[in-house]
Design an enzyme around this catalytic site. Structure first.
Site, PDB file in Angstrom:
ATOM      1  N   TYR A 103       0.726  -1.227  -0.008  1.00  0.00           N
ATOM      2  CA  TYR A 103      -0.051  -0.032  -0.088  1.00  0.00           C
ATOM      3  C   TYR A 103       0.890   1.482   0.020  1.00  0.00           C
ATOM      4  CZ  TYR A 103      -3.153   3.652   0.964  1.00  0.00           C
ATOM      5  OH  TYR A 103      -4.149   4.691   0.981  1.00  0.00           O
ATOM      6  N   TRP A 105       1.137   5.614  -1.604  1.00  0.00           N
ATOM      7  CA  TRP A 105       0.759   6.717  -2.865  1.00  0.00           C
ATOM      8  C   TRP A 105       1.953   6.468  -3.770  1.00  0.00           C
ATOM      9  CZ3 TRP A 105      -2.398  11.053  -3.650  1.00  0.00           C
ATOM     10  CH2 TRP A 105      -3.852  11.078  -2.989  1.00  0.00           C
TER      11      TRP A 105
HETATM   12  N1  MGD Z   1      -1.640  18.961   2.039  1.00  0.00           N
HETATM   13  C1  MGD Z   1      -2.096  17.401   1.935  1.00  0.00           C
HETATM   14  N2  MGD Z   1      -3.250  17.258   1.759  1.00  0.00           N
HETATM   15  C2  MGD Z   1      -3.820  15.833   1.654  1.00  0.00           C
HETATM   16  C3  MGD Z   1      -2.876  14.969   2.085  1.00  0.00           C
HETATM   17  C4  MGD Z   1      -1.497  15.310   2.485  1.00  0.00           C
HETATM   18  O1  MGD Z   1      -0.772  14.447   2.997  1.00  0.00           O
HETATM   19  N3  MGD Z   1      -1.137  16.654   2.566  1.00  0.00           N
HETATM   20  N4  MGD Z   1      -3.269  13.594   1.876  1.00  0.00           N
HETATM   21  C5  MGD Z   1      -4.426  13.175   0.889  1.00  0.00           C
HETATM   22  C6  MGD Z   1      -4.998  12.031   1.242  1.00  0.00           C
HETATM   23  S1  MGD Z   1      -4.085  10.361   1.029  1.00  0.00           S
HETATM   24  C7  MGD Z   1      -6.159  12.023   1.786  1.00  0.00           C
HETATM   25  S2  MGD Z   1      -7.096  10.305   2.027  1.00  0.00           S
HETATM   26  C8  MGD Z   1      -7.189  12.955   2.207  1.00  0.00           C
HETATM   27  C9  MGD Z   1      -7.621  13.106   3.540  1.00  0.00           C
HETATM   28  O2  MGD Z   1      -8.820  13.943   3.960  1.00  0.00           O
HETATM   29  P1  MGD Z   1      -9.155  14.090   5.172  1.00  0.00           P
HETATM   30  O3  MGD Z   1      -9.265  12.897   6.032  1.00  0.00           O
HETATM   31  O4  MGD Z   1     -10.359  14.731   5.217  1.00  0.00           O
HETATM   32  O5  MGD Z   1      -7.946  15.016   5.655  1.00  0.00           O
HETATM   33  P2  MGD Z   1      -7.537  15.207   7.395  1.00  0.00           P
HETATM   34  O6  MGD Z   1      -6.463  16.457   6.969  1.00  0.00           O
HETATM   35  O7  MGD Z   1      -6.938  14.054   7.996  1.00  0.00           O
HETATM   36  O8  MGD Z   1      -8.887  15.727   8.073  1.00  0.00           O
HETATM   37  C10 MGD Z   1      -9.418  16.893   7.851  1.00  0.00           C
HETATM   38  C11 MGD Z   1      -9.945  17.782   9.037  1.00  0.00           C
HETATM   39  O9  MGD Z   1     -10.996  16.836   9.567  1.00  0.00           O
HETATM   40  C12 MGD Z   1     -11.074  17.386  11.058  1.00  0.00           C
HETATM   41  N5  MGD Z   1     -11.292  16.334  12.183  1.00  0.00           N
HETATM   42  C13 MGD Z   1     -10.682  15.522  12.509  1.00  0.00           C
HETATM   43  N6  MGD Z   1     -11.491  14.869  13.379  1.00  0.00           N
HETATM   44  C14 MGD Z   1     -12.794  15.500  13.330  1.00  0.00           C
HETATM   45  C15 MGD Z   1     -13.908  15.168  14.312  1.00  0.00           C
HETATM   46  O10 MGD Z   1     -13.961  14.452  14.913  1.00  0.00           O
HETATM   47  N7  MGD Z   1     -14.794  16.054  13.681  1.00  0.00           N
HETATM   48  C16 MGD Z   1     -15.036  17.016  12.834  1.00  0.00           C
HETATM   49  N8  MGD Z   1     -15.898  17.689  12.909  1.00  0.00           N
HETATM   50  N9  MGD Z   1     -13.652  17.076  12.322  1.00  0.00           N
HETATM   51  C17 MGD Z   1     -12.750  16.623  12.391  1.00  0.00           C
HETATM   52  C18 MGD Z   1      -9.578  17.849  11.357  1.00  0.00           C
HETATM   53  O11 MGD Z   1      -9.524  19.055  12.137  1.00  0.00           O
HETATM   54  C19 MGD Z   1      -8.748  17.900   9.879  1.00  0.00           C
HETATM   55  O12 MGD Z   1      -8.066  19.003   9.707  1.00  0.00           O
HETATM   56  O13 MGD Z   1      -6.170  14.349   2.197  1.00  0.00           O
HETATM   57  C20 MGD Z   1      -5.493  14.411   1.080  1.00  0.00           C
HETATM   58  N10 MGD Z   1      -4.956  15.499   0.826  1.00  0.00           N
HETATM   59  N1  MGD Z   2      -2.434   8.719  12.277  1.00  0.00           N
HETATM   60  C1  MGD Z   2      -2.709   8.788  10.962  1.00  0.00           C
HETATM   61  N2  MGD Z   2      -2.080   8.019  10.072  1.00  0.00           N
HETATM   62  C2  MGD Z   2      -2.658   8.160   8.751  1.00  0.00           C
HETATM   63  C3  MGD Z   2      -3.514   8.986   8.121  1.00  0.00           C
HETATM   64  C4  MGD Z   2      -4.062   9.710   9.322  1.00  0.00           C
HETATM   65  O1  MGD Z   2      -5.136  10.459   9.009  1.00  0.00           O
HETATM   66  N3  MGD Z   2      -3.896   9.749  10.621  1.00  0.00           N
HETATM   67  N4  MGD Z   2      -3.706   8.927   7.059  1.00  0.00           N
HETATM   68  C5  MGD Z   2      -3.518   7.854   6.244  1.00  0.00           C
HETATM   69  C6  MGD Z   2      -3.700   8.102   4.861  1.00  0.00           C
HETATM   70  S1  MGD Z   2      -5.286   8.636   4.303  1.00  0.00           S
HETATM   71  C7  MGD Z   2      -2.914   7.561   3.802  1.00  0.00           C
HETATM   72  S2  MGD Z   2      -3.144   7.650   2.093  1.00  0.00           S
HETATM   73  C8  MGD Z   2      -1.450   7.127   3.940  1.00  0.00           C
HETATM   74  C9  MGD Z   2      -0.523   7.290   3.322  1.00  0.00           C
HETATM   75  O2  MGD Z   2       0.632   6.407   3.428  1.00  0.00           O
HETATM   76  P1  MGD Z   2       1.630   6.235   2.206  1.00  0.00           P
HETATM   77  O3  MGD Z   2       1.082   6.396   0.983  1.00  0.00           O
HETATM   78  O4  MGD Z   2       2.382   4.819   2.809  1.00  0.00           O
HETATM   79  O5  MGD Z   2       2.806   7.611   2.580  1.00  0.00           O
HETATM   80  P2  MGD Z   2       3.791   8.166   1.446  1.00  0.00           P
HETATM   81  O6  MGD Z   2       4.660   9.145   2.205  1.00  0.00           O
HETATM   82  O7  MGD Z   2       2.914   9.009   0.288  1.00  0.00           O
HETATM   83  O8  MGD Z   2       4.550   6.872   0.814  1.00  0.00           O
HETATM   84  C10 MGD Z   2       4.960   6.745  -0.473  1.00  0.00           C
HETATM   85  C11 MGD Z   2       6.194   6.276  -0.648  1.00  0.00           C
HETATM   86  O9  MGD Z   2       6.664   5.994  -2.100  1.00  0.00           O
HETATM   87  C12 MGD Z   2       7.946   6.123  -2.298  1.00  0.00           C
HETATM   88  N5  MGD Z   2       8.179   6.655  -3.694  1.00  0.00           N
HETATM   89  C13 MGD Z   2       7.688   7.534  -4.427  1.00  0.00           C
HETATM   90  N6  MGD Z   2       8.109   7.600  -5.800  1.00  0.00           N
HETATM   91  C14 MGD Z   2       8.511   6.235  -5.853  1.00  0.00           C
HETATM   92  C15 MGD Z   2       8.782   5.341  -7.191  1.00  0.00           C
HETATM   93  O10 MGD Z   2       8.767   5.637  -8.168  1.00  0.00           O
HETATM   94  N7  MGD Z   2       9.171   4.017  -6.721  1.00  0.00           N
HETATM   95  C16 MGD Z   2       9.145   3.730  -5.405  1.00  0.00           C
HETATM   96  N8  MGD Z   2       9.452   2.168  -5.285  1.00  0.00           N
HETATM   97  N9  MGD Z   2       8.646   4.348  -4.338  1.00  0.00           N
HETATM   98  C17 MGD Z   2       8.252   5.715  -4.757  1.00  0.00           C
HETATM   99  C18 MGD Z   2       8.119   7.606  -1.427  1.00  0.00           C
HETATM  100  O11 MGD Z   2       9.350   7.946  -1.221  1.00  0.00           O
HETATM  101  C19 MGD Z   2       7.447   7.393  -0.206  1.00  0.00           C
HETATM  102  O12 MGD Z   2       8.295   6.826   0.834  1.00  0.00           O
HETATM  103  O13 MGD Z   2      -1.236   7.324   5.777  1.00  0.00           O
HETATM  104  C20 MGD Z   2      -2.229   7.257   6.581  1.00  0.00           C
HETATM  105  N10 MGD Z   2      -2.000   7.228   7.831  1.00  0.00           N
HETATM  106 MO    MO Z   3      -5.260   8.986   1.912  1.00  0.00          MO
END
Ligand code: MGD
Ligand code: MGD
Ligand code: MO
Length: 762
Positions: A103, A105
């Site tokens: 898993y 990104w």
């Molecule tokens: N800059 C940036 N953007 C991203 C990502 C990133 O790593 N960096 N990751 C991307 C990915 S993979 C995903 S899946 C999405 C995730 O998208 P989300 O899961 O929606 O993003 P989060 O920032 O984790 O949470 C959004 C907001 O929800 C609020 N929140 C948390 N708990 C609660 C609660 O119990 N109640 C209420 N009402 N609000 C709450 C928090 O204040 C938080 O800032 O974001 C994407 N966008």
């Molecule tokens: N506590 C907490 N934990 C969370 C979340 C949260 O809200 N709270 N959010 C969750 C969510 S929504 C997500 S999506 C996950 C994200 O978790 P991940 O998707 O596992 O996080 P990334 O840091 O994007 O990891 C991608 C990796 O791919 C590598 N990469 C980039 N390009 C290449 C390539 O060409 N080849 C290879 N082999 N590798 C490459 C990057 O260097 C990086 O290490 O985290 C989750 N974890």
């Molecule tokens: Mo995510």
């Protein structure tokens, strides 16, 4: 192109020194600023290496992972060792003992995408145990198909931003609409429309109610309601209660388009459990006043109202409930399928909801079949490794964890994404062999036995697009390959030849020939579509121009067809309607996910007993300054750190009560672990709440101790490794209770970006 946007790179001496965002992007992401300096950063993996203990003692469980040194090997040696080990494991234990879920990104690119490459390779090798769904949408991905027949269409065919800007009067946003999150889309976007849409909506007189513990979760002016985190379902139920009891619910919509409202209403009014889900009841749980809830319900019923639920609300215990209760509330308002009204899921979570989809298939690398049936819900990785042979529940059935001997990871970082890192490290001690491909020395790479240095997108040609952006983009290599790094495709090609299926894997194409082939195939689809707007050029012309524009479906309203004719366009649910009550889920008999949306009291929240010990509610949300852990060493991410540590935001009152000031380094802890972080004071954070985003690379004070404090600020040393419910086992990393104290010791150095010790043989 990066997941955070389209840019051109300015290069000097093999390194990117500046990036220029695409001119057509209305709101380019600040995260682009992490790219300069990233190609030749010291955190890059310079060549193939093997963990010393593995090389000397052979495969087997080991507690040395994460603290051992590595030995540099040649590419030929690496291919030989890796091929032999894959063969050994498959022959002795069967392919199901290879975990290839991998898993993560990784990076954009329709061809070089690491997961596509590793999955295709392992399928041709005879299969692997896979993972299903995502950390993003673990609960939604299972519950919403049972409620509305789909989960991804809720985003891909969501109501367009432009319609919201033009029609929505009241935008009720659970989790806010954080513009910082809409930087991102999987595959990258050429435009970022969120800020503009919110501004236009407000300029027209539309109002935003941002329901979130953080004031800045919604950009610009809004009404901020901050319920106790984890209480949103209670708030939604109270709003529903007012609609039901004051004759404000749209009964004809509920009759025609939904099923099971009556059963839900019995619960809502307290007929089944003696507890009416009244505003007074929800006020106790949420800390919002009953008056506020009643007044909000009235406004919702008298306006063109869009209810949106952020994805974060389902990344918690019982995460199935918030999207289900949210769509139920919207159904009671009767505006689903009406422009600017109804339901949304993830506005402000990603740059996808609200954007216009592309109606063609996208260029796609053919994957083939997986001969192994075994799978895990993605967030069960530690359970998988620690509990072989044990049974687990998932979506109404029981399955068994296979006995994993080899873990293969390319393009993801479990030390970023998984909860309870101490437990994860113990789990990673179990398999015989761990293989990691990554461009960078992430903590996951440091815990591998065989480390394969990958190129980054900046070192190779590719093409990219998403279903929510009009551009198909030529990603042209900007710099030469770093040191001895290789494209994942080249690594897998060499392995496939060594294992006897090279020609099947490569189809005798080099990478560039693959790009031409995938483009040509896609062009064929488009040319066959009579409604196409633009003739896509031949590959060479496309490559010269840098992108081609595709047709998009603009002006979509979510579930409009269904509203227009529920007989002709039924939902893919058993009833063909919105299942406010699901007989299937009810039939599973799960104590943590009933047949209708319901309030469950979580363990990690301020309303329960655990808060007496750990009185601060930590929100581990997505970082503003980067994507996950990617380019944490970049300039934008580094600029946010405090004395090298990840910032933790807290209310000045909570800081004063602990004698803390802005800029202090603190120890954040609970009974699972601890990390250091740097204090930022902000009265836009609800009292009792602290916010520490994910993404600081795990940096153990003592690398030999799985439970070590992280000196850098990774919140996943604190979070609980527990699924949302028996239905989905989604990730619950968003919420955790902690306590905070001043860190008095000498500040440990940050070693997160340093390569591990590597021995070079002469
Ligand atoms: N800059 C940036 N953007 C991203 C990502 C990133 O790593 N960096 N990751 C991307 C990915 S993979 C995903 S899946 C999405 C995730 O998208 P989300 O899961 O929606 O993003 P989060 O920032 O984790 O949470 C959004 C907001 O929800 C609020 N929140 C948390 N708990 C609660 C609660 O119990 N109640 C209420 N009402 N609000 C709450 C928090 O204040 C938080 O800032 O974001 C994407 N966008
Ligand atoms: N506590 C907490 N934990 C969370 C979340 C949260 O809200 N709270 N959010 C969750 C969510 S929504 C997500 S999506 C996950 C994200 O978790 P991940 O998707 O596992 O996080 P990334 O840091 O994007 O990891 C991608 C990796 O791919 C590598 N990469 C980039 N390009 C290449 C390539 O060409 N080849 C290879 N082999 N590798 C490459 C990057 O260097 C990086 O290490 O985290 C989750 N974890
Ligand atoms: Mo995510």
């Amino acid at each position: 192109m990066a997941h955070w946007g389209m840019f051109s790179a300015q290069v000097d001496g093999g390194e990117v020194v500046a990036v220029h965002p695409y001119a057509g992007d209305r709101d380019p992401s600040p995260i682009l600023g992490n790219v300069p300096g990233s190609v030749r950063h010291r955190a890059r993996i310079a060549g193939p290496v093997v963990r010393r203990g593995w090389l000397e003692n052979g495969p087997g469980p080991s507690t040395r992972r994460g603290s051992d040194e590595f030995v540099a090997v040649s590419w030929d040696e690496l291919t030989e060792l890796l091929a032999r080990e894959l063969r050994r494991v498959a022959d002795r234990y069967g392919n199901r003992s290879i975990f290839g879920g991998s898993y993560g990104w990784s990076a954009p690119g329709r061809f070089h995408h690491a997961q596509s490459q590793v999955h295709r390779f392992l399928k041709m090798f005879g299969g692997y145990t896979r993972s299903v769904h995502s950390y993003s949408l673990g609960a939604t991905g299972v519950v919403m198909p049972r409620v509305v027949g789909t989960h991804w269409k809720l985003f891909a065919r969501s109501t367009n931003w432009d319609l919201i800007a033009r029609h929505t009067e009241l935008f009720v946003c659970f989790g806010g609409v954080p513009v910082k999150n809409t930087s991102i889309n999987d595959g990258g976007n050429s435009d970022h429309p969120t800020r503009d849409a919110l501004d236009r909506m407000r300029a027209r007189g539309g109002r935003i109610v941002s329901i979130s513990p953080l004031r800045d979760d919604t950009h610009g002016e809004c009404e901020w309601l901050a319920p106790r985190p984890g209480s949103d379902v209670a708030v939604m139920l109270a709003l529903a209660y007012v609609l039901a009891t004051e004759d404000l619910a749209d009964r004809s919509f509920l009759d025609r388009y939904c099923t099971g409202y009556d059963k839900f209403e019995d619960y809502l009014l307290g007929r089944t459990d003696g507890i009416p889900k009244s505003p007074q009841w929800a006020a106790e749980l949420s800390g919002l006043s009953a008056h506020t809830l009643i007044e909000l319900a009235h406004r919702m019923a008298s306006s063109r109202t869009l209810v949106t639920v952020s994805w974060s609300l389902q990344r918690v215990r019982y995460g199935e409930q918030a999207p289900w209760a949210g769509i139920t509330l919207a159904a009671m308002l009767g505006q689903i399928g009406v422009p600017g009204g109804g339901f949304g899921h993830g506005y402000g979570s990603m740059n996808e909801p609200g954007t216009a989809p592309v109606p063609y298939p996208l260029p796609t690398l053919f994957q083939g079949n997986n001969d192994v049936d075994d799978f895990i819900p993605v967030a069960a990785i530690s359970d998988l490794l620690l509990r072989p042979g044990e049974k687990f529940d998932y979506d109404g059935k029981q399955y068994t964890f296979p006995d994993i001997r080899l873990v293969y990871w390319a393009g993801g970082n479990p030390f970023h994404h998984h909860q309870d890192i101490g437990r994860l490290r113990n789990a990673l001690g179990r398999p015989d062999t761990i293989v990691v491909h990554d461009p960078y020395w992430t903590p996951m790479a440091k815990h591998a036995d065989i480390v394969v240095p990958s190129t980054t997108t900046l070192e190779r040609n590719d093409l990219t697009c998403t279903r929510s952006d009009p551009l198909l983009v030529a990603m042209q290599a900007a710099v030469p390959r770093f040191e001895d790094a290789r494209d994942d495709y080249d690594t897998f090609s060499a392995l496939a030849y060594r294992l006897g299926f090279g020609d099947r894997f490569t189809e005798k194409r080099g990478a560039q020939a693959w790009l031409e082939y995938l483009y040509g195939q896609w062009r064929g689809f488009v040319l066959a579509d009579p409604a196409r707007v633009e003739d896509p050029p031949e590959f060479d012309e496309f490559w010269r121009r840098g992108h081609v524009r595709m047709r998009t479906e603009d002006d979509l309203t979510l579930l409009e067809e269904f509203r227009n004719d529920p007989q002709r366009d039924p939902l893919r649910t058993p009833s063909g309607r919105i299942e406010i009550f699901s007989a299937d889920i009810d039939g599973f008999g799960y104590e943590d996910c009933a047949g209708h949306p319901k309030w469950y009291e979580p363990e990690e929240w301020l309303g329960g007993a655990r808060a007496e010990q750990f009185p601060l509610h930590l929100i581990a949300n997505q970082p503003r300054t980067r994507l996950h852990g990617q380019l944490d060493h970049g300039a934008v991410s580094q600029a946010s750190k405090i004395r090298g540590r990840e910032p933790i935001r807290m209310h000045p009152g909570d800081a004063a009560a602990r004698n803390l000031s802005e800029g202090d380094v603190v120890r954040v802890f609970n009974d699972r672990g601890a990390c250091l972080a740097g204090v930022v004071l902000d009265d836009g954070v609800l009292r009792g709440v602290v916010q520490l985003s994910t993404g600081a690379w795990y940096d153990p004070f003592d690398p030999e101790d799985p439970g070590s404090m992280c000196v850098h600020g990774n919140p996943n040393v604190l979070t609980a490794d527990v699924g949302t419910s028996r239905l989905s086992h989604g990730c619950t990393g968003q919420h955790v209770l902690v306590e905070i104290e001043h860190f008095d010791g000498a500040l440990p150095p940050i070693r997160a970006y340093d390569p591990p010790p590597i021995r070079h043989r002469m």
